[in-house]
Design an enzyme around this catalytic site. Sequence first.
Site, short mmCIF file in Angstrom:
data_model
loop_
_atom_site.label_atom_id
_atom_site.label_comp_id
_atom_site.label_asym_id
_atom_site.label_seq_id
_atom_site.Cartn_x
_atom_site.Cartn_y
_atom_site.Cartn_z
N CYS A 31 -1.94 -11.03 2.03
CA CYS A 31 -2.79 -11.60 2.30
C CYS A 31 -3.40 -12.92 1.86
O CYS A 31 -3.95 -12.69 0.71
CB CYS A 31 -3.85 -11.55 3.38
SG CYS A 31 -5.14 -12.30 4.17
N CYS A 34 -7.24 -13.50 2.12
CA CYS A 34 -7.64 -12.63 1.28
C CYS A 34 -8.07 -13.45 -0.34
O CYS A 34 -8.54 -12.64 -1.24
CB CYS A 34 -7.36 -11.61 0.76
SG CYS A 34 -6.41 -11.05 3.36
#
Length: 316
Positions: A31, A34
């Site tokens: 991600c 993230c």
Amino acid sequence: MIDITLQNFEAELITASRSQPVLLDIWAPWCGPCRTLGPILEKLETAYAGRFALAKLNSDEVPEIATQLSQMFGVRSIPFCVMFLDGQPVDGFVGALPEAQIREFLDKHVPAGEELEAQADVEEATDLLAEGDLEAALARLAHAVQTDPANEAARFDYVKALLELGLLEDARAAFAPVAARAADTITPHARFAALAVWLTAQEAAAGADLGALQAAIAANKRDFDARFALAQAHIAAQRFTDAMDELLEIIMRDKAWNGEAARKAYVAILELLTKPAPKPAAEAKSGALELAGKARVVQSDPLIDQYRRKLSMALF
């Protein structure tokens, strides 16, 4: 920062959040957002200096927890951050928000620096009180009230310690900011109301002739004015069980006397004698996810239990 697994989530997330806010960052290695959010959260954990703890959960490695929280909040994407307080998930946000917005989110849930400092003083004072060092505890409580005037636990313990040391004028001054709350009959504050009873008893007992009061009661067991005055003298001298015994005699004979003054004073003494519930000890657990956590168990005091039963029997 700590990584959350199925083996440590109970101790490091559920139990830990009962003593300190814990922000859980749900992320995954693939991600991109993230990877942007992670360093910001780590920076803020350092900047907030213990006001919250950061925990991270890899959704690929621990899908059980990630899935349950996502379903609970109706979220289908990551990064997803959840704030835990008192063993419960209470709020969250999705996406790599700017630092300023994350600070706004944190400030809704984490204690201010002054609150944290005052709480540390209260905890230290509690330990000192347990050791019998009342004067040292008083100094820590005075600092707590000065640092965070809104800290109710600190103010209650501070006024109580002042009264125990016989520092009546200082106790009155420390109590003054919360006197209105003690007198509020719509949203009563039981602990402050109990302090008000103690302060009133100190004033009423000044110059009281215990011998004359006891003689009046011996001549007329229904001399409730004399019996109540004797109970107040006992409260002022911290002979709390003696005070409750006198008050109980009034309650058994006339529950409604003087606007239930005897019952109210009796309940106030029980409040003064009751110790706050201890913090739950952290304990590790593996197995099924239980986000609700565990209920706190309050250890009973045999003396208080005995006098609560006496009151119940007198009232019913």
